[in-house]
Design a protein around this motif. Sequence first.
Motif, PDB file in Angstrom:
ATOM      1  N   HIS A  76       0.828  -1.204   0.000  1.00  0.00           N
ATOM      2  CA  HIS A  76       0.000   0.000   0.000  1.00  0.00           C
ATOM      3  C   HIS A  76       0.867   1.260   0.000  1.00  0.00           C
ATOM      4  N   PHE A  78       3.796   1.485  -1.505  1.00  0.00           N
ATOM      5  CA  PHE A  78       4.697   1.406  -2.667  1.00  0.00           C
ATOM      6  C   PHE A  78       6.145   1.132  -2.246  1.00  0.00           C
ATOM      7  N   ILE A 184      -6.987  -1.929  -2.925  1.00  0.00           N
ATOM      8  CA  ILE A 184      -6.272  -2.320  -4.138  1.00  0.00           C
ATOM      9  C   ILE A 184      -7.061  -1.903  -5.376  1.00  0.00           C
ATOM     10  N   CYS A 187      -6.467   1.727  -5.970  1.00  0.00           N
ATOM     11  CA  CYS A 187      -5.097   1.890  -6.472  1.00  0.00           C
ATOM     12  C   CYS A 187      -5.017   1.535  -7.951  1.00  0.00           C
ATOM     13  N   ARG A 188      -5.645   0.410  -8.331  1.00  0.00           N
ATOM     14  CA  ARG A 188      -5.590  -0.020  -9.732  1.00  0.00           C
ATOM     15  C   ARG A 188      -6.352   0.943 -10.643  1.00  0.00           C
ATOM     16  N   TRP A 190      -6.638   4.094 -10.278  1.00  0.00           N
ATOM     17  CA  TRP A 190      -5.739   5.236 -10.503  1.00  0.00           C
ATOM     18  C   TRP A 190      -4.589   4.856 -11.429  1.00  0.00           C
ATOM     19  N   GLN A 191      -3.945   3.703 -11.180  1.00  0.00           N
ATOM     20  CA  GLN A 191      -2.824   3.286 -12.020  1.00  0.00           C
ATOM     21  C   GLN A 191      -3.246   3.078 -13.469  1.00  0.00           C
ATOM     22  N   ALA A 221      -4.981   3.547   2.975  1.00  0.00           N
ATOM     23  CA  ALA A 221      -5.580   3.932   1.694  1.00  0.00           C
ATOM     24  C   ALA A 221      -5.637   5.446   1.542  1.00  0.00           C
ATOM     25  N   HIS A 223      -3.160   7.066   1.129  1.00  0.00           N
ATOM     26  CA  HIS A 223      -2.213   7.180   0.013  1.00  0.00           C
ATOM     27  C   HIS A 223      -2.958   7.302  -1.310  1.00  0.00           C
ATOM     28  N   PHE A 224      -3.953   6.460  -1.512  1.00  0.00           N
ATOM     29  CA  PHE A 224      -4.646   6.407  -2.795  1.00  0.00           C
ATOM     30  C   PHE A 224      -5.626   7.571  -2.962  1.00  0.00           C
ATOM     31  N   HIS A 227      -3.540  10.316  -4.391  1.00  0.00           N
ATOM     32  CA  HIS A 227      -3.342  10.147  -5.832  1.00  0.00           C
ATOM     33  C   HIS A 227      -4.624  10.471  -6.610  1.00  0.00           C
TER      34      HIS A 227
END
Length: 760
Positions: A76, A78, A184, A187-188, A190-191, A221, A223-224, A227
């Motif tokens: 989470h 990175f 997750i 996160c995905r 965003w990625q 999360a 973190h995300f 982003h």
Amino acid sequence: MITIKILIAFLLFLPSVVCAEEDSPLPGHSHKGDAFDEGPRQSASLIGKTGKVTIPITSTWSKAQAFFDQGLGQLHGFWYFEAERSFREIAAHDPNCAMAYWGMAMANWENTKRAKEFTLKATDLKEKVSPHELLYIDAHSKYFDYEAKNEKNANEVKKRNQKHINDYENIIHEFPEDLEARAILVCRIWQFSRKGLPIHSHEAVNAILDQIHAKDPMHPAHHFRIHLWDKAKASRALESAAKAGPSAPSIAHMWHMPGHIYSKLHRYQDSAWHQQASARIDHRWMLATRVLPDQIHNYAHNNEWLVRNWIHIGRTQDALAMAKTLIANPRHPKLNKITQRGRSAGYGRSRLINVLTKFELWDQALALAESPYLLENDLSLEHQRDRFQLIGTAHFGKGNKDGLSKTIAQFDALISQAEEKHQEAATKVQEKAAAEKKSKKDIEKAVKAAGKKAGSLISSLKKAKSGLETCLAILNKDLTKAREKFGDIKREKYALALIRLRLGDKKEALKLSEEATTTKAAGQVLPLASRIEVLHGLGKVEEARKAFEELRKISSSIDLSTPPFVRLTPIAASLGLPVDWKQPAIVPDDIGQRPELNTLGPIAWTPPNAPEFTLPDGNSKPVQLISFRKRPTILILYLGHACLHCAEQLQTFSEHQQKLEAAGLNVLCVSTDSVVELKKSLQAYVKDGESMPFTLLADPECKIFHKYNSYDDFEDQPLHGTFLIDTKGKVLWQDISADPFADPAFLQKEALRLIPLHQK
């Protein structure tokens, strides 16, 4: 010169292990597959404070869940290298734990080759897992299998990414209490948005994060969420900016991330605090684990951002020191080449030039331009352009016409070289296309494409030269020429405003100074300082006073001894301000809990100590590492005469021995051989009429291999290690790998670069 005889001597005494099955892994290589040859190979420990997260897993090892949760938290954050280490620890104790391999695949999300191999390991073990775990494993199995088949087709990649998102939504559907699947998933989303699959609704994704934080307000999360809103509406992530670091305080990147939000909101003091916290935590970890700086994901990005933040708030010397530190970090062919994007080497050079130029440190600029920090023999034309641009700008700043003229002349040679490369590229492509019997139109298209990059370089070189010629015209008081080509001068708007003021172009000076302090540059001290100079120079006293008051609000960190601020001293006096006109910073009330920075670790990377040792040579005579201290030493840890690759490595270094000697470098070799085996090898050289040019020492118990982390703890075997140790006993450079490092020319060059940079 030692020849192939060295190889023969080693091979004469190969033990029976060399005659094992042909598919046996080479010494230093993993018995589990190629993917295990890379990544961390030293054991993990439970470090704590990596985030309160969990996915229940199936394992026979009692500590597996704790290490898995640690690795998940590191994912989470990175912190991929350390996440893989945590998951490897589980597999070392329980090779049948499928989710350990899933975790390794997750830690190599952007390294498809390794991730796919780890995923295959997990898939082979899926009969041993729970239905919950199986959904995670299947999602990754389908993703990496699909990627391998369709990775070059953009539309197919979008379909694959969407299917992966659907798979995570299904995990949430089947297990509604699973917070990690939600994290997750976000996160995905965003990625994948960075790879062509847009985020259709930020609010919808934010709602998923709200579900997570409703149950756990300190879930990493945060973190995300940062982003998610970073480039959309930064203020929406202010709460997450305050909580991200405390949610996983052992992970440097979690402290870095709030800097994104604070920078977007022009709160550079807060951003700088977070980048510094991240840097200190990373450096503390490097010293503890002996990993190289650029082995840590986003390390260089964090530190170059810190330099930019310090520039924005006027911390001149700190910004200068950090830029120099990045340059002084070890370079490695795989980790930190000057031509690689996002690495210490390139970032360090560009940020150093930024600091010297923005703060007008002309004497230091000219000195550093001739030092190992900026002067290297084989720099690319792009780097030479930037170096000469700095030199020319410094001469202009000092009013040195001769120095500026000589620098301008240097650009002619660079332009000629670029034109030659342009022609060579075009000719090569033309010949290849002709040999393939392509049409005239296709040949012209190929030639044009091949010359695009070179053409852009030529254009930038010519513009840089023109900009410096314009500066020379200003010094020569040729104002007509100066105004005609003024747009070619490569400086920030606030610096150009001052040059316009110098030319007497009052209207243009005022316009540029106003543009330089628009919303985009709000909170930055240098544009405001320039604005004050321009306004005061134009007699706009009250406007200058107002701008000065704005500057004072963000002035707490300004280095008043820096030229742009020294020039404000008489202006401050004329406005009735004190000599030290700075004001203390006001700490915002929305920043959350912050630890004391000096408790987190050192601000810069420093080479770790080389563990001392005493080992016997082939005659059982004890030899101390410290006895080699008079000169820098290349220490080679090799896997005995049973390793053909080690024999090749020593052969290569032997052939380069005279150059290493001339460069003032020792070479010391430590083998896994016993004294008896070592003695036999040395006797073989003597019989052949040659003598080993290096001292060989025996370490059959691998004690030194362990001390230098040149050992695979997971598979209980030594690894190849090559180290550069300076005369103070510091390890300036290292390579620890499944294969021995076999480029003595690179290491010699790197030694000559690093040693003077770390002499203090």
